[in-house]
Design a protein around this motif. Structure first.
Motif, mmCIF file in Angstrom:
data_model
loop_
_atom_site.group_PDB
_atom_site.id
_atom_site.type_symbol
_atom_site.label_atom_id
_atom_site.label_comp_id
_atom_site.label_asym_id
_atom_site.label_seq_id
_atom_site.Cartn_x
_atom_site.Cartn_y
_atom_site.Cartn_z
ATOM 1 N N ILE A 75 1.608 -3.113 -3.059
ATOM 2 C CA ILE A 75 2.775 -3.525 -2.277
ATOM 3 C C ILE A 75 3.373 -2.337 -1.535
ATOM 4 C CG2 ILE A 75 5.210 -4.201 -2.530
ATOM 5 C CD1 ILE A 75 3.634 -6.647 -2.678
ATOM 6 N N ARG A 76 3.526 -1.234 -2.242
ATOM 7 C CA ARG A 76 4.137 -0.048 -1.662
ATOM 8 C C ARG A 76 3.296 0.526 -0.518
ATOM 9 N NH1 ARG A 76 8.665 1.663 -0.332
ATOM 10 N NH2 ARG A 76 10.257 1.457 -1.903
ATOM 11 N N LEU A 77 2.004 0.615 -0.706
ATOM 12 C CA LEU A 77 1.112 1.173 0.307
ATOM 13 C C LEU A 77 1.060 0.293 1.550
ATOM 14 C CD1 LEU A 77 -1.770 2.306 -2.059
ATOM 15 C CD2 LEU A 77 -0.297 3.815 -0.727
ATOM 16 N N ALA A 78 1.003 -1.019 1.341
ATOM 17 C CA ALA A 78 0.979 -1.945 2.479
ATOM 18 C C ALA A 78 2.292 -1.862 3.255
ATOM 19 C CB ALA A 78 0.730 -3.371 1.996
ATOM 20 N N ASP A 79 3.401 -1.724 2.539
ATOM 21 C CA ASP A 79 4.698 -1.598 3.203
ATOM 22 C C ASP A 79 4.784 -0.299 4.011
ATOM 23 O OD1 ASP A 79 7.620 -2.566 3.403
ATOM 24 O OD2 ASP A 79 7.860 -0.520 2.629
ATOM 25 N N ALA A 80 4.042 0.728 3.570
ATOM 26 C CA ALA A 80 4.035 2.008 4.282
ATOM 27 C C ALA A 80 3.125 1.977 5.506
ATOM 28 C CB ALA A 80 3.599 3.121 3.348
ATOM 29 N N GLY A 81 2.394 0.874 5.714
ATOM 30 C CA GLY A 81 1.574 0.737 6.908
ATOM 31 C C GLY A 81 0.079 0.764 6.678
ATOM 32 N N ASN B 189 -3.579 -0.563 5.695
ATOM 33 C CA ASN B 189 -4.231 -1.874 5.732
ATOM 34 C C ASN B 189 -4.139 -2.515 4.347
ATOM 35 O OD1 ASN B 189 -6.849 -3.545 5.138
ATOM 36 N ND2 ASN B 189 -6.588 -3.596 7.355
ATOM 37 N N PRO B 190 -3.714 -3.780 4.255
ATOM 38 C CA PRO B 190 -3.504 -4.385 2.929
ATOM 39 C C PRO B 190 -4.760 -4.438 2.077
ATOM 40 C CG PRO B 190 -3.412 -6.040 4.667
ATOM 41 C CD PRO B 190 -3.381 -4.717 5.342
ATOM 42 N N PHE B 191 -5.919 -4.621 2.711
ATOM 43 C CA PHE B 191 -7.156 -4.650 1.924
ATOM 44 C C PHE B 191 -7.494 -3.255 1.404
ATOM 45 C CE2 PHE B 191 -7.868 -8.391 4.755
ATOM 46 C CZ PHE B 191 -7.850 -9.357 3.755
ATOM 47 N N ALA B 192 -7.267 -2.238 2.232
ATOM 48 C CA ALA B 192 -7.503 -0.865 1.782
ATOM 49 C C ALA B 192 -6.514 -0.477 0.692
ATOM 50 C CB ALA B 192 -7.386 0.096 2.961
ATOM 51 N N SER B 193 -5.299 -0.998 0.768
ATOM 52 C CA SER B 193 -4.279 -0.657 -0.227
ATOM 53 C C SER B 193 -4.667 -1.122 -1.622
ATOM 54 C CB SER B 193 -2.931 -1.264 0.175
ATOM 55 O OG SER B 193 -2.941 -2.676 0.033
ATOM 56 N N LEU B 194 -5.487 -2.168 -1.720
ATOM 57 C CA LEU B 194 -5.905 -2.658 -3.031
ATOM 58 C C LEU B 194 -6.724 -1.598 -3.757
ATOM 59 C CD1 LEU B 194 -7.035 -6.288 -2.051
ATOM 60 C CD2 LEU B 194 -4.761 -5.494 -2.741
ATOM 61 N N PHE B 195 -7.635 -0.961 -3.043
ATOM 62 C CA PHE B 195 -8.486 0.061 -3.652
ATOM 63 C C PHE B 195 -7.718 1.359 -3.880
ATOM 64 C CE2 PHE B 195 -11.581 3.575 -3.198
ATOM 65 C CZ PHE B 195 -12.365 3.302 -4.312
ATOM 66 N N VAL B 196 -6.917 1.755 -2.902
ATOM 67 C CA VAL B 196 -6.163 3.000 -3.034
ATOM 68 C C VAL B 196 -5.164 2.912 -4.187
ATOM 69 C CG1 VAL B 196 -4.591 4.596 -1.863
ATOM 70 C CG2 VAL B 196 -6.459 3.530 -0.586
ATOM 71 N N SER B 197 -4.567 1.746 -4.372
ATOM 72 C CA SER B 197 -3.608 1.587 -5.472
ATOM 73 C C SER B 197 -4.298 1.781 -6.824
ATOM 74 C CB SER B 197 -2.942 0.212 -5.411
ATOM 75 O OG SER B 197 -3.877 -0.816 -5.700
ATOM 76 N N ALA B 198 -5.541 1.308 -6.938
ATOM 77 C CA ALA B 198 -6.279 1.494 -8.189
ATOM 78 C C ALA B 198 -6.555 2.980 -8.430
ATOM 79 C CB ALA B 198 -7.586 0.709 -8.154
ATOM 80 N N ILE B 199 -6.849 3.718 -7.363
ATOM 81 C CA ILE B 199 -7.063 5.161 -7.496
ATOM 82 C C ILE B 199 -5.779 5.842 -7.979
ATOM 83 C CG2 ILE B 199 -7.553 7.282 -6.222
ATOM 84 C CD1 ILE B 199 -9.407 5.693 -4.434
ATOM 85 N N ILE B 200 -4.641 5.431 -7.421
ATOM 86 C CA ILE B 200 -3.359 6.011 -7.840
ATOM 87 C C ILE B 200 -3.091 5.720 -9.310
ATOM 88 C CG2 ILE B 200 -0.862 5.917 -7.504
ATOM 89 C CD1 ILE B 200 -1.382 5.369 -4.550
#
Length: 354
Positions: free
Chosen positions: A85-91, A93-104
């Motif tokens: 949610i946070r990454l997508a709100d920051a701009g 791509n919502p699909f990319a944010s799914l993977f990046v959030s897991a890395i975080i």
């Protein structure tokens, strides 16, 4: 006349396991093209199944193979959705944010492990639950989330519903396949032998040179990453995010149920348990509180009468091994078979001496 060998034979692969490896590839290929033929509702349900497999496999890796029983893994599930949610709100791509959030989430779990892995047994289990409760409270303080009111991954709404559904399906399938492959490879190697040695006797494992803390940390971070990925994918399927839903202990309860019923400490058991849970939810999920009562009763019955779960029982009685991660010692005639690992099998001389 040929002499009968008096030495045990150590084996891993079997004809059944080689056939199952081919079957796995075929099944994954069929699943990859399934969205072209399934209804929208079926695609959504299959996506949920993939997420359940991830959850079961990750909890089984941590508790079943590593001996780290946790009742707070919902912390990673909730954080995976929150950071998406946070990454997508920051701009992003919502699909990319799914993977990046897991890395975080995986990155956050590393410093968390520095103090959590100092705890053992019940202390670790309860400690993880406390961490989950604290994370829930902290997420509620974020103004974007608006407390328990929650928010939505609204950036996904710009995509066509059909394309969005298929993309999430393929992402979930890819994540499940990749995580299972990583876990399978890890458990089949020397690290897997170390993991099981730590589970059986941590002090003894350390005495023979096993890097106990580092090995446990690797497993802890992998499980956190996988469960964080599952939380992000679940958010993508439901769009809305409410902290009390994603940080609910029921997610860990589901993981425990799937692993307990399928067979704790077996690679195939987690997959089978996820499939059984998926079928039970599909058929009885609409019965409300009776559904939860049924899950609890089923878990209790398995604990009493089938403590090794369905797959563990089948493996014990029939020697069925489709995706073996350890070794089997086949003893001479009339002495039966026994399963062991590369780190713990004994030679014939050692047996006679004992």
């Amino acid at each position: 006349m040929s002499a009968v060998s008096t030495y045990p034979v150590i084996e891993r692969g079997t004809p059944a396991s080689r056939i199952s490896a081919i079957a796995v590839v075929v099944i994954i290929a069929l699943l990859a093209v399934a969205p072209h033929f399934l209804s929208a509702g079926a695609v959504d349900r299959m996506t949920a199944l993939f997420i359940y497999v991830i959850l079961a496999a990750m909890w089984n890796a941590l508790a079943g193979f590593g001996g780290l029983v946790s009742v707070g893994q919902q912390v990673f599930f909730g954080l995976g959705a929150y950071f998406a949610i946070r990454l997508a709100d920051a701009g992003l791509n919502p699909f990319a944010s799914l993977f990046v959030s897991a890395i975080i989430v995986g990155a956050i779990s590393w410093p968390m492990s520095l103090f959590m892995l100092r705890l053992r047994n019940g202390e670790f289990a309860i400690g993880m639950w406390v961490i989950a409760a604290l994370a829930h409270l902290l997420v509620n303080l974020d103004r974007l989330v608006q407390g328990e009111t929650g928010t939505s991954l609204i950036s996904l709404n710009v995509y066509d519903a059909g394309a969005r559904r298929a993309t999430i399906y393929w992402l979930a399938l890819a994540a499940m396949t990749a995580l299972l492959a990583i876990l399978f490879g890890l458990l089949r190697g020397s690290t897997g032998a170390a993991i099981r040695a730590i589970r059986d006797n941590e002090d003894a494992a350390a005495s023979v040179g096993v890097r106990v803390t580092g090995t446990k940390r690797l497993l802890f971070v992998l499980a956190a990453f996988g469960i964080g990925m599952a939380g992000a994918l679940w958010l993508a399927t439901s769009i809305t995010f409410q902290p009390k839903t994603y940080f609910n202990v029921q997610w860990t309860a589901y993981m425990i149920f799937m692993v307990l019923v399928g067979g704790i400490g077996t690679f195939e058991g987690a997959i089978l348990g996820a499939l059984l849970f998926f079928l039970i939810e599909t058929w009885f999920g609409g019965t409300g509180v009776w559904y939860l009562i049924g899950l609890g009763a089923t878990a209790l019955l398995f604990s009493l009468f089938l403590p090794r779960g369905l797959w563990g029982t089948l493996e014990e009685r029939f020697g069925l091994r489709l995706l073996p991660v350890g070794y089997r010692v086949r003893l001479p005639a009339n002495t039966g078979d026994a399963d062991t690992t590369a780190a713990s099998h004994e030679t014939t001389a050692q047996r006679e001496k004992a």
